[in-house]
Enzyme design. Sequence first.
Site, mmCIF file in Angstrom:
data_model
loop_
_atom_site.group_PDB
_atom_site.id
_atom_site.type_symbol
_atom_site.label_atom_id
_atom_site.label_comp_id
_atom_site.label_asym_id
_atom_site.label_seq_id
_atom_site.Cartn_x
_atom_site.Cartn_y
_atom_site.Cartn_z
ATOM 1 N N LYS D 67 0.791 -1.281 -0.182
ATOM 2 C CA LYS D 67 -0.101 0.122 0.003
ATOM 3 C C LYS D 67 0.959 1.219 -0.037
ATOM 4 O O LYS D 67 0.447 2.537 -0.541
ATOM 5 C CB LYS D 67 -0.908 -0.022 1.283
ATOM 6 C CG LYS D 67 -1.842 -1.212 1.221
ATOM 7 C CD LYS D 67 -2.861 -1.007 2.744
ATOM 8 C CE LYS D 67 -3.731 -2.427 2.541
ATOM 9 N NZ LYS D 67 -4.364 -2.594 3.628
ATOM 10 N N TYR D 191 -5.770 -5.084 -7.062
ATOM 11 C CA TYR D 191 -5.529 -5.000 -5.840
ATOM 12 C C TYR D 191 -4.926 -6.345 -5.091
ATOM 13 O O TYR D 191 -3.788 -6.411 -4.353
ATOM 14 C CB TYR D 191 -6.527 -4.332 -4.797
ATOM 15 C CG TYR D 191 -6.715 -4.323 -3.519
ATOM 16 C CD1 TYR D 191 -5.810 -3.265 -2.618
ATOM 17 C CD2 TYR D 191 -7.088 -5.493 -2.482
ATOM 18 C CE1 TYR D 191 -5.674 -3.351 -1.446
ATOM 19 C CE2 TYR D 191 -6.802 -5.327 -1.015
ATOM 20 C CZ TYR D 191 -6.082 -4.440 -0.599
ATOM 21 O OH TYR D 191 -6.035 -4.245 0.720
ATOM 22 N N TYR D 239 -2.962 -0.031 11.434
ATOM 23 C CA TYR D 239 -4.382 -0.103 11.685
ATOM 24 C C TYR D 239 -4.517 0.375 13.363
ATOM 25 O O TYR D 239 -3.914 1.454 13.512
ATOM 26 C CB TYR D 239 -4.732 -1.705 11.558
ATOM 27 C CG TYR D 239 -4.334 -2.453 10.202
ATOM 28 C CD1 TYR D 239 -4.719 -1.487 9.005
ATOM 29 C CD2 TYR D 239 -3.408 -3.278 10.041
ATOM 30 C CE1 TYR D 239 -4.067 -2.242 7.782
ATOM 31 C CE2 TYR D 239 -3.086 -3.867 9.122
ATOM 32 C CZ TYR D 239 -3.486 -3.485 7.933
ATOM 33 O OH TYR D 239 -2.896 -3.807 6.594
ATOM 34 N N VAL D 257 -0.066 -8.282 6.342
ATOM 35 C CA VAL D 257 -0.402 -9.740 7.052
ATOM 36 C C VAL D 257 0.403 -11.012 6.661
ATOM 37 O O VAL D 257 0.226 -11.920 7.227
ATOM 38 C CB VAL D 257 -1.895 -9.883 6.598
ATOM 39 C CG1 VAL D 257 -1.828 -10.560 5.253
ATOM 40 C CG2 VAL D 257 -2.666 -10.879 7.663
#
Lengths: 304, 304, 304, 304
Positions: D67, D191, D239, D257
């Site tokens: 990202k 994505y 996050y 992740v």
Amino acid sequence: MTDIPTILRAILDTVGQSADRGQVADYIPELASVDPAHFGLSVVLADGSQHSVGDAAVPFSIQSVSKVFALALALGRLGDRLWTRVGREPSGLAFNSILQLEHEKGKPRNPFINAGAIVVTDAVLAGHAPREYLGELLRFIRAAAEDDDIHINEDVARSETETGHRNFALAHFMRGHGNLQNPPELTLGAYFHQCAVEMSCDQLARAGRFLMGAPDAPRLVSPDRVRRINALMMSCGHYDGSGEFAYRVGLPGKSGVGGGILVIAPGRASIAVWSPGLNLQGNSKLGTEAVEMLARRTGWSVFG
Amino acid sequence: MTDIPTILRAILDTVGQSADRGQVADYIPELASVDPAHFGLSVVLADGSQHSVGDAAVPFSIQSVSKVFALALALGRLGDRLWTRVGREPSGLAFNSILQLEHEKGKPRNPFINAGAIVVTDAVLAGHAPREYLGELLRFIRAAAEDDDIHINEDVARSETETGHRNFALAHFMRGHGNLQNPPELTLGAYFHQCAVEMSCDQLARAGRFLMGAPDAPRLVSPDRVRRINALMMSCGHYDGSGEFAYRVGLPGKSGVGGGILVIAPGRASIAVWSPGLNLQGNSKLGTEAVEMLARRTGWSVFG
Amino acid sequence: MTDIPTILRAILDTVGQSADRGQVADYIPELASVDPAHFGLSVVLADGSQHSVGDAAVPFSIQSVSKVFALALALGRLGDRLWTRVGREPSGLAFNSILQLEHEKGKPRNPFINAGAIVVTDAVLAGHAPREYLGELLRFIRAAAEDDDIHINEDVARSETETGHRNFALAHFMRGHGNLQNPPELTLGAYFHQCAVEMSCDQLARAGRFLMGAPDAPRLVSPDRVRRINALMMSCGHYDGSGEFAYRVGLPGKSGVGGGILVIAPGRASIAVWSPGLNLQGNSKLGTEAVEMLARRTGWSVFG
Amino acid sequence: MTDIPTILRAILDTVGQSADRGQVADYIPELASVDPAHFGLSVVLADGSQHSVGDAAVPFSIQSVSKVFALALALGRLGDRLWTRVGREPSGLAFNSILQLEHEKGKPRNPFINAGAIVVTDAVLAGHAPREYLGELLRFIRAAAEDDDIHINEDVARSETETGHRNFALAHFMRGHGNLQNPPELTLGAYFHQCAVEMSCDQLARAGRFLMGAPDAPRLVSPDRVRRINALMMSCGHYDGSGEFAYRVGLPGKSGVGGGILVIAPGRASIAVWSPGLNLQGNSKLGTEAVEMLARRTGWSVFG
């Protein structure tokens, strides 16, 4: 249809064999110490006859069932102006949730969740001392039950005052939004005493007659208002278990954390049940099961 | 009580003078182009007689009213197993909200909000092609109405498929939680066609007879299930306007974004009303006012 | 790099021409009556020199900037035990939101939103009278600023006590979850007085030196703790405008509703700015713009 | 300060003795099958030297670390127009939450939560085929790392496409609010492939040099933009664990992740760490601990 006494005895038998009676409310000592084995059920029929089983003569703390009487009083005093301060929709949240107040500018969803009931009490209070309000409320309940032996338990009221932090939070929050006219401690003082009214199932069933439209019962509010109070009990009377109660029982009702429920079969019966153990939504577990059996056996559901 | 035809004419007169008819749904061209001046009302009584006024013979898109028939079908197929996948509580949120799905692990609150209705359709679908499901649904509705001239509007279904992003979001979200058995596009294909059923008030009122317990009407589901479907319509049939509908009308009902409402007076009447303009909660504005007048004049409220 | 006095004069010129100065806080008369035309800016450099422009000598109500000093005091007293009662994450919500408290069992997200700051004050209070705590806090601030002429404005404190319903709601809510050790009125009494400390930009910039690691400044907390307090100011110092402040300014800072901001450029400068008008997130509008200009001109951003 | 190789060896020793390595992501087989015992760490200093320990040469799935590169690309293409579609605030919620989208009209809080990253990819895509976008992204990453041996793992991309229901829900939801320009399956196709880029710590640390301001590194974006990307990584890169990372590590970073984290010490170092086991917020457990040790030993915290 089997006769009511037979049905009531069958219900008493069934609940007597229930292994899981739910959890007694334990946030104040006065409620925590109540024997979970108690069970009372009383039914007043349209003909004025009353039928009871179990501990129907034992007084218990009616707690949030009192919100029905307070609402009737508030509507009598303010009429539809009350609805500028409190809504008429189910909340979809727990009885003491503060979430919607933040999103909805301090206006509670309905008069039966705690925030809404505090506003109702605050509205009736306006310009009166708590003592006057409580006197008026007791007169209303006693007149409805035609029984003067109904009192407030001061120990319960005092305990609730000491531990009622969440209710103080709700009251201050609404005060911050201009939706509380009296100082929070004043309104809550009245509210905690209102919740500490003690009644037996026998008394509560009689007190509920004004909502069933019984011909001989004291007429305390107009038929139009009776319909609307019943509608609110159906939509919102069991917090986030209201849909389930409507689904299973099919009658308007209002529960209290003391384990009591007042249930109305319009035109047919006023019903009070009491079993102190609660389900996850804070409503009497066996009380709900008992009125479900009663509604099924009698066919009293309003839904057909 | 005045006779029904007189009451219906009075209602037609009153709504005809209404300045504010609400806002017609505009998310698809097929709904946006409907004339907001339409108004239809039809009542089937327990004796089988039917009384209608206004545009009661004009077909409209029943949209979410179809959720009642889909639920009846699903309960017939799955019974109480359905309730492992969808709840029975009012949501306290808008018809298309996704908030509770995140907090509650993909299990929708009730079968009448969009997420819940998608699950219901998904549950009935299982193992069948959408075409089969839709055939079965149409057969159910036609049998209920005793009228074979009831169809799906393919243009409406196609438009909804193209613009139904929120419903796709709901479906994918539930799929992510394992609460959708079929691919989202399959379930939604069936769901969008189901919502695109077209009926007139005359047809819809007849189709609702199985929920009123009319002696001569087709008996499509058991009395026990009728009661429960009516209870769900009362608690959840108008989204976050359900409490208000119960308060004002006092009867179970299910609204659709096309402006139709099916309302049941148990044991007494099946009522269909249609006025395309909606209120803020997405329910027919004049339709609600019309059935409120009807319930007041007839005393049909279930609440006394 | 241009010299600091020149930069400060340029900033003063620019803000002087600003048409939109934001909205002055109006919830208490003492803040509402402050002239929105005020603007002060003061910078203490690592060499100990101080440079100021505008109303840098005019005292203002530091309000939530006091939370930085209270946090330093609480960490000194309790160390990491503090973090059992309050978190270290941005809340993503307004400074006075109660939503997360309900979802997260009365544990506030961080020490800079109101709920968290109330817990911090409550934790330092434990076992002491508010008067003792406030004396200690003033001694800390005065020692940091090396200036004894720093006081609490009693009128401001009293006004906040009278109107602080939302803070009472937060305190009672946390008390209900066992996350407040003292009675709400005691903790809030201390909290409202803490927020009513008055300082000028000159004083506040000097008081912030302990967070910039200036060699000659009073060393009040360990370097490790300095880093962590700065980290919290970066993450959470501007409520739901913290990300924006980090993005635009690139320095840790803590704002107050009085229009002041304390900003730290680690190893380089301690900065205090004051302009009473606020943006939508409740942070000084021109104050933010001023430190954004300052950071850009000096290259002090910690991000490269 | 001890020299970097010694510090890295000490870190490798320490994490090697860790009993709790967290939980490896298991939502797709390709991630679930990764050996949790892997640990790699690589540091590129301002002088251009690179130091690595452990499995620093083993490629892993960078997932959400991608990202950062996508954001750099999007800002290069759209500039500040990007911010009309995505915010810059920490969300206070999980990486895949849909709650704020409903309250905030489909505009995600920041470009590093899933919803925001999907919008970023959608924005860069506009008018191009996914293949073109992915080619451009790979060219950017390869140029940044000065290494052409960086690829997309098609199996990972395919698995994510098959199981990415939550991401489909986010995309459809935003599409419903007009905040997605391409069909969801197109944007998500791009994505999912972007997330499936594989790199080793050696490669990732080199690719991060453009954010540390290393004199000899490829200059891919302006210094101003570097600062802002770093600010966003600090505020939102982990996050609802972003505040904790800032508190413990004191450096901007972005986690994935797959267990990788890219961490920037502005002006000093670009750091890549990899350990597949995750903590409760979905960030690498040992990876976080390793960079915390590194920051403490080197004094690289930006906070003093």
